[in-house]
Design a protein around this motif. Structure first.
Motif, PDB file in Angstrom:
ATOM      1  N   GLU A   1      -2.970   3.886  -7.362  1.00  0.00           N
ATOM      2  CA  GLU A   1      -2.903   4.528  -5.828  1.00  0.00           C
ATOM      3  C   GLU A   1      -3.939   3.354  -5.273  1.00  0.00           C
ATOM      4  OE1 GLU A   1      -4.680   8.283  -5.365  1.00  0.00           O
ATOM      5  OE2 GLU A   1      -3.451   9.261  -6.589  1.00  0.00           O
ATOM      6  N   PHE A   2      -3.518   3.268  -3.802  1.00  0.00           N
ATOM      7  CA  PHE A   2      -4.075   2.153  -3.027  1.00  0.00           C
ATOM      8  C   PHE A   2      -4.660   2.825  -1.678  1.00  0.00           C
ATOM      9  CE2 PHE A   2      -4.706  -1.071   0.013  1.00  0.00           C
ATOM     10  CZ  PHE A   2      -5.337  -2.204  -0.724  1.00  0.00           C
ATOM     11  N   TRP A   3      -5.732   2.900  -1.750  1.00  0.00           N
ATOM     12  CA  TRP A   3      -6.463   3.112  -0.291  1.00  0.00           C
ATOM     13  C   TRP A   3      -7.034   2.279   0.499  1.00  0.00           C
ATOM     14  CZ3 TRP A   3      -6.425   8.767   1.046  1.00  0.00           C
ATOM     15  CH2 TRP A   3      -5.854   9.767  -0.153  1.00  0.00           C
ATOM     16  N   GLN A   4      -6.715   2.360   1.667  1.00  0.00           N
ATOM     17  CA  GLN A   4      -7.667   1.420   2.637  1.00  0.00           C
ATOM     18  C   GLN A   4      -8.133   1.917   3.867  1.00  0.00           C
ATOM     19  OE1 GLN A   4      -5.647  -2.699   3.280  1.00  0.00           O
ATOM     20  NE2 GLN A   4      -5.403  -1.751   5.749  1.00  0.00           N
ATOM     21  N   GLY A   5      -9.647   1.751   3.967  1.00  0.00           N
ATOM     22  CA  GLY A   5     -10.066   2.025   5.422  1.00  0.00           C
ATOM     23  C   GLY A   5     -10.075   0.850   6.187  1.00  0.00           C
ATOM     24  N   GLU A   6      -9.824   1.213   7.617  1.00  0.00           N
ATOM     25  CA  GLU A   6      -9.925   0.285   8.556  1.00  0.00           C
ATOM     26  C   GLU A   6     -10.787   0.776   9.902  1.00  0.00           C
ATOM     27  OE1 GLU A   6      -6.125  -0.352  10.189  1.00  0.00           O
ATOM     28  OE2 GLU A   6      -5.400  -1.150   7.994  1.00  0.00           O
TER      29      GLU A   6
END
Length: 280
Positions: A131-136
């Motif tokens: 699972e890949f989570w990215q915050g921006e």
């Protein structure tokens, strides 16, 4: 288990370590918490589609017809997000840290709050077996902490969590490592690298987190600088990534070096086994 990968400064190889480590393990949930400039996606290549989760924070609204220009809110704000111009209070939303203090201190109940988007959360729940989570963080926002806090809320129990933390030792880094079980400190064998490593070690020790060092762009003669410091602080050196043209070429093409150098998958598995032994 949550492992946060951090460094005292940018450019030491923190993302290189976190992405290659994640690709070497099973049942991984990966979080790119370097939300001001996330770049782990270059190596993992997720497909986020068009959907994302908004990260909202509160900012004040001043009802000018009720405001008496008493200056209490202006004087209270440590971040100068409120300015009294003539008889009106101006709100500078970009400087507001959403503490809510101005609302509570106003004697005329002239301040309410509204939601403002601070950033976005994107996810691909099935890419490279993880699972890949990215915050921006949105441009102009004063603090990355609200975005990192939302990322933390998406951690799943039973997963191996690898978090690519923001560089440095400021509030966003603390938010990324505060609930970590272990911290990997990535450094390079230079005087600047040692200087910033010292700050990172001081922070994780203050937080009571077990930690280990990975030396990136390792060269045998230069490494003594870091090795001597690690001995003095009783911090393990987990592994060394060599100063290698092959690794640099792969990096420049956005290719994790564990994909072309399978022996490094085994090395990262050994690193994780050392971490598990410490955490218990």
């Amino acid at each position: 288990m949550k492992v946060s990968v951090l460094s005292g400064k940018g450019g030491t190889g923190k993302t290189t370590v976190s992405t290659n480590l994640a690709l070497s393990l099973d049942n991984v949930q990966f979080f790119d918490a370097d939300v001001e400039e996330p770049n782990s996606y270059i190596f993992i290549k997720p497909d986020f589609g068009q959907n994302y989760q908004q990260v909202l924070r509160k900012v004040p609204i001043v009802e000018q017809n009720r405001c008496t220009a008493c200056r209490k809110c202006v004087d209270f704000c440590e971040y100068n997000a409120l300015v009294l111009l003539s008889e009106e209070v101006l709100v500078i939303e970009e400087m507001c840290h959403s503490c809510g203090g101005c609302k509570y201190i106003c004697p005329e109940d002239a301040i309410s709050e509204k939601d403002k988007e601070a950033g976005k959360i994107k996810v691909d729940k099935s890419v490279n077996r993880m699972e890949f989570w990215q915050g921006e963080l949105n441009i102009g926002e004063a603090s990355a902490v609200p975005v990192i806090e939302v990322l933390n809320k998406n951690i799943s129990q039973g997963k191996t969590v690898i978090m690519d933390a923001p560089p440095g030792t400021t509030c966003p880094t603390i938010a990324a490592i505060n609930d970590a079980d272990y911290c990997i400190l990535v450094t390079e064998a230079t005087p600047f690298g040692l200087h910033d490593l010292k700050m990172a070690v001081e922070v994780v020790k203050e937080l009571g987190k077990p930690c280990g060092i990975i030396i990136n762009r390792s060269e045998s003669q230069a490494d003594k600088l870091i090795e001597d410091y690690a001995i003095s602080e009783d911090v393990d050196i987990l592994t060394k990534i060599p100063f290698s043209r092959e690794i640099a070429k792969l990096y420049s093409k956005g290719i994790p070096f564990v994909e072309k150098m399978p022996e490094w998958k085994e090395e990262f598995k050994k690193v994780f086994a050392k971490i598990e032994k410490v955490v218990g």
